[in-house]
Design a protein around this motif. Sequence first.
Motif, PDB file in Angstrom:
ATOM      1  N   MET A  93       0.769  -1.037   0.129  1.00 25.79           N
ATOM      2  CA  MET A  93       0.044  -0.100  -0.215  1.00 25.79           C
ATOM      3  C   MET A  93       0.930   1.276   0.084  1.00 25.79           C
ATOM      4  SD  MET A  93      -2.906  -0.845   2.624  1.00 25.79           S
ATOM      5  CE  MET A  93      -4.035  -2.106   2.584  1.00 25.79           C
TER       6      MET A  93
ATOM      7  N   ALA B  65      -6.338 -10.023   2.509  1.00 28.67           N
ATOM      8  CA  ALA B  65      -7.412 -10.678   2.656  1.00 28.67           C
ATOM      9  C   ALA B  65      -8.438 -10.740   1.527  1.00 28.67           C
ATOM     10  CB  ALA B  65      -8.152 -10.638   4.086  1.00 28.67           C
TER      11      ALA B  65
ATOM     12  N   LEU C  39     -14.735  -5.904   2.643  1.00 29.12           N
ATOM     13  CA  LEU C  39     -13.180  -5.350   2.259  1.00 29.12           C
ATOM     14  C   LEU C  39     -13.185  -4.846   0.915  1.00 29.12           C
ATOM     15  CD1 LEU C  39     -10.580  -7.610   3.817  1.00 29.12           C
ATOM     16  CD2 LEU C  39     -10.836  -5.114   3.972  1.00 29.12           C
TER      17      LEU C  39
ATOM     18  N   SER D 224     -12.509  -1.129   0.213  1.00 26.12           N
ATOM     19  CA  SER D 224     -11.522  -0.764  -0.771  1.00 26.12           C
ATOM     20  C   SER D 224     -11.589   0.002  -1.730  1.00 26.12           C
ATOM     21  CB  SER D 224     -10.501  -1.618  -0.835  1.00 26.12           C
ATOM     22  OG  SER D 224     -10.905  -2.735  -1.590  1.00 26.12           O
TER      23      SER D 224
ATOM     24  N   PRO E  36      -2.930  10.699   1.154  1.00 27.98           N
ATOM     25  CA  PRO E  36      -2.951   9.205   1.020  1.00 27.98           C
ATOM     26  C   PRO E  36      -2.396   8.321   2.127  1.00 27.98           C
ATOM     27  CG  PRO E  36      -1.875  10.492  -1.014  1.00 27.98           C
ATOM     28  CD  PRO E  36      -2.319  11.522   0.098  1.00 27.98           C
ATOM     29  N   VAL E  37      -1.605   8.888   2.746  1.00 32.84           N
ATOM     30  CA  VAL E  37      -1.414   7.977   3.922  1.00 32.84           C
ATOM     31  C   VAL E  37      -2.350   7.866   4.764  1.00 32.84           C
ATOM     32  CG1 VAL E  37       0.262   7.952   6.038  1.00 32.84           C
ATOM     33  CG2 VAL E  37       1.056   8.560   3.669  1.00 32.84           C
TER      34      VAL E  37
ATOM     35  N   LEU F 192      -4.772   5.243   3.027  1.00 35.25           N
ATOM     36  CA  LEU F 192      -4.328   4.051   3.404  1.00 35.25           C
ATOM     37  C   LEU F 192      -4.163   3.371   4.849  1.00 35.25           C
ATOM     38  CD1 LEU F 192      -1.354   4.211   0.963  1.00 35.25           C
ATOM     39  CD2 LEU F 192      -3.610   3.049   0.633  1.00 35.25           C
TER      40      LEU F 192
ATOM     41  N   LEU G  28      -7.635   2.154   5.322  1.00 31.01           N
ATOM     42  CA  LEU G  28      -7.709   0.933   4.792  1.00 31.01           C
ATOM     43  C   LEU G  28      -6.907  -0.582   5.641  1.00 31.01           C
ATOM     44  CD1 LEU G  28      -8.925  -0.735   2.061  1.00 31.01           C
ATOM     45  CD2 LEU G  28      -7.053   0.186   1.061  1.00 31.01           C
ATOM     46  N   ALA G  29      -5.855   0.233   5.807  1.00 33.46           N
ATOM     47  CA  ALA G  29      -5.052  -0.932   6.374  1.00 33.46           C
ATOM     48  C   ALA G  29      -5.396  -1.517   7.773  1.00 33.46           C
ATOM     49  CB  ALA G  29      -3.329  -0.224   6.722  1.00 33.46           C
TER      50      ALA G  29
ATOM     51  N   THR H  10      -7.806  -4.269   7.023  1.00 35.18           N
ATOM     52  CA  THR H  10      -7.045  -5.277   5.951  1.00 35.18           C
ATOM     53  C   THR H  10      -6.304  -6.203   7.098  1.00 35.18           C
ATOM     54  OG1 THR H  10      -6.830  -3.722   4.397  1.00 35.18           O
ATOM     55  CG2 THR H  10      -5.224  -5.560   4.514  1.00 35.18           C
ATOM     56  N   VAL H  11      -5.462  -5.626   7.891  1.00 35.22           N
ATOM     57  CA  VAL H  11      -4.599  -6.523   8.851  1.00 35.22           C
ATOM     58  C   VAL H  11      -5.693  -7.265   9.814  1.00 35.22           C
ATOM     59  CG1 VAL H  11      -2.996  -6.370  10.946  1.00 35.22           C
ATOM     60  CG2 VAL H  11      -2.673  -4.853   8.846  1.00 35.22           C
TER      61      VAL H  11
ATOM     62  N   ALA I  41      -8.688  -8.347   9.053  1.00 35.07           N
ATOM     63  CA  ALA I  41      -9.296  -9.622   8.371  1.00 35.07           C
ATOM     64  C   ALA I  41      -8.280 -10.599   7.935  1.00 35.07           C
ATOM     65  CB  ALA I  41     -10.013  -8.994   7.203  1.00 35.07           C
ATOM     66  N   THR I  42      -7.129 -10.074   7.634  1.00 38.09           N
ATOM     67  CA  THR I  42      -5.831 -10.963   7.339  1.00 38.09           C
ATOM     68  C   THR I  42      -5.557 -12.016   8.528  1.00 38.09           C
ATOM     69  OG1 THR I  42      -4.938  -9.304   5.864  1.00 38.09           O
ATOM     70  CG2 THR I  42      -3.514 -11.119   6.435  1.00 38.09           C
TER      71      THR I  42
END
Lengths: 638, 232, 190
Positions: free
Chosen positions: A349, A401, B35, B39, B89-90, B93, B96-97, B100-101, B103-104
């Motif tokens: 990202m 994911a 997700l 995104s 953008p940071v 992100l 979003l991150a 993401t983490v 769910a991962t």
Amino acid sequence: MNGMNVPFIGEVPSDIVVSWIVTILLGAALFWWLTTRRKWPLVWDYMTTTDNRKIGTMYILLSMVFFIRGGIDAMFIRTQLAIPENDFWVFQSQKYNEVFTTHGTVMIFFVSMPLLIGLMNIAVPLQLGANDLAFPYLNAISFWLFVAGGVIFNMAFFFNAAPNAGWTSYAPLATDTFTTGPNNNYYIFGLQVSGLGTIFTAINMIVTIFRLRAPGMKMTRMPLFSWATLITSFLIMIAFPVLTIALLLLMFDRIYGTSFFLGEYGDPVYWQHLFWIFGHPEVYILILPAFGIFSDVISTFSRKRVYGYTSMVVAIALIGLLGFMVWAHHMFTVGLGALANSIFAITTMLIAVPTGIKVFNWLFTMRKGVVRITTPMLFSLGFIPTFVIGGVTGVMLAVAAADYQYHDSYFVVAHFHYTMIGGTILGAFAGIYYWYPKMTGKMLDEKLGKWHFWLFIIGFHLTFMPQHFAGLNGMPRRVYTYTWEDGVFLLNFVSTIGAFLMGASMLFVAWNLYKTHRLTDPVGADPWDGRTLEWTVGSPAPEHPFQPVPQINSIDAYWYSKVERKRLPESEEARPSPIAIQTVAPVLLAGVLIVMSVGFIYGWVWMQIIGGIAALGFFIYRVFNDERKAVYRKEEES
Amino acid sequence: MNKRVLSFFVIAFLTGCQMRVLNPKSDTADTLTNLIYLSFGIMMLVLIVVFVLFVYFLRKFRERGKAKFNIPPDEKENKWLEITWTIVPVLLLAILAVPTVKATYDLTSKVSGSAGGSKGDAMIVEVVGQQYNWKFTYENGKESYDELVLPVDQEVQFRLTSNDVIHSFWIPNLSGKIDVLPGEMTKLSFEPREEGTYQGKCAEFCGAEHTLMRFETKVMSQQSFENWVQEE
Amino acid sequence: MKQTSEVLFNDKRLGFFLYLVVEAIMFATLFATYILYTPSSRGADPTEVYELRTVILTSVFLLSSSGTLLIAESGLENWNRLKIWIGLGTTFLLGSIFMGLEIHEFYKYWSEGYTLTMNNFLASFYVLVGLHASHVAFGLVWMILLMVQLKQTMPKSLFKEKHKIFNYYWHFVDVIWVLIILIVYAPYLF
């Protein structure tokens, strides 16, 4: 229809027979044309040259030939996939696998890379005020190694043995246990030989940029294409050796019976690590030079210096650096674990940030400028929205994911075509239209160029936009057919129409080349009202163009000298230039390496030995025929 | 052109409700679909900003008859603008991150990992991928080829391995992919919540007939499943 | 204007250093491969394959050859042909002995049944150490060519340039050997 029996070779599919016939006819036509036009001396001149412009031109010419080859592969793919349960010609099963493998490999290694390297060859020395690359002889070697690699890789198809394990050549499928025959040996040696040439080019570029800049051309005054070339060259230098070793190990698995990547005792995932440690930087190797081209083109045709020069340079460097920390995002589904997946998701990202910086800087370069829409500018403008779409799908893919859904589906296919075509290929086209006067002394026709652009870009979006949805509807990549129930017929059909539109757009390039060379007059040194040093020398760029070498006092020095209506000052303290010669040795080396590779591909030891001895012989020949000898002797005598 | 592209994107996406990945039928697939939407939303924001600036600058600053020989004033950069398009953008992100983490971690412990992450009462199905078919073995030893039968509302854990090359196990409606590796075992689990027949596919290119390496997933009521699994 | 030979030599030196970086990355990848696959779950274990005596002998000859090359280097500085001859000659001799021992080592392992295909430890051993050995062999050929050139009449500056580039190469090959001792042999010998 599906095959024919050829004595000594056996059953050969009809597409290969057709390609033999076409090649023979085209070869005869080319021979006839070269002979009646008395072009053989010109061919010989180019074959024996070490001049950067001529070598760059040959790079581009040959990549266009491979582009046609890879493009025809794409047409076959799209025709086979146009409708569900299709049976087009021979392109099912293994035959289809061969087509997409060669399409991918050719487009990456024998089209995109050499197109960019060709443009670097032409433009970088000129932008720096250098009279050639640092090592002209080595540059010729690089080019002819690329030719040798390309010949080896493309030979496979003509001998009915095209590689068939995908351009990523994943083990254990790519080992001899699962894909017998010489097919994937061609892949190994084609890439090995051309990869070596690429490494030499990278070294050449770095030394040129560090040591051959004109006096006063500080690093901070370099055009962005040169900057991009520098960073790209470092990426090549670090990434390609890893590929070399990965291919070496795969070669041992295939030829000498080891099992590095094989099932029970080896580790197939290790191949993926090695491949992507090379492979991910590789995609930045392909995109960064394109970024550089866009920066120069957008700045020229906005009549403004590039916005945020410093942050542009930092962004390129950051993208290059981060490019080495993201390889495992190609492997989210192999089960590396949550921690690894999360880390690689975040680093991936992060790449969006410097890329975003670049996009906004391009936009703000146009702001308050005077934007002139020429063909190279049109390609650059087409690039911005296209690449941003590819970029945002990239961020979506980075969501580890969610990637469990996208991975290896048509969504990914769509994504990387948006970046590779939307970035690299549009960039290469922009660069070719932009620097065409420097290559040939003529300017491509603007009207036909715009036709080319519009057909290409519309065809492109038609082809690849639907593929996102095909992917989301569950269509995996690398399948040769699908069913009606899959519900992806319309998406694929539109995609096929788009692909043929893109193919048709290339006819305008052919027409344009014909028209330009038959009907138009040469142009002067500065047809675009440019900003950088390449526009101070004649078109086409002569050998040893900078005599005398200019003194540089600012960024875009040529532009500001034009604004002030002054000439660029001449420098008193120019360094000696690299030594150019005429030599046919690199061509012979290419031939030798082809012989040796064929020996390995088919396991003919006698041929390996002959090739090996000849290659060693080349080194010995080179040692005693050094172009420096005469120059140094003269220096010592005086 | 951009409007055209954009509207195509939006319309096509709105009709996306029928697309398998966006039509989840299990808890795992729900997470993934959410997700994807998140995104997509954030990225649309970025896309729109860029497109608007692009069109606006292009229209406003395009060369016209008079301005042809104008030389625009020299400008280098604006520190604050540069900082803005770095920080924003940071932040996006970062937004979003986090999911993401999360769910991962949630899903990946199910996907591989020794604990498996299942609640303990999951039904276990062993999967063997081989060129070019799938073999499913149920808890009572029953085997089926290219046909996976699952009870509804029951968590199921797959233990997957390959007999030859790498394959990848994918049922778009029910979960994401997990690679099927020779000499190793990977895991995946989900709980289907709607009866029906779903497509399953091999997603990793695995040789000549990779295309044909498909299977059918039938999710049925607990009772029908019991009947089926006890047959023969 | 600066001396052409000096400027061009500096170009070449930078280029060659970059090439050595490329080589270093190749070796690094092979070291990683070796570490990953050693020891293997089946077949021979490194402890039963390696012999301390061979490793010490080969190391003595190769590492000292880097030292004797320094004689040639100092000969280059003030153009003392005798020193260059002695330096090159002894380096060549030591390198050849190393090569002989290396071939003997491979041959011995092989005849004891420790072949390339036995397991991945041996496969990565042979590929890594074999690549190094081929570098030494290439260096030996290079030295012969240098000696031939020294006998010929050629510009001094050109010979110096060629000799210096060779020196970088030979020292690099030595450094790789030290890494091989540390990473390949040492963990299983001591």
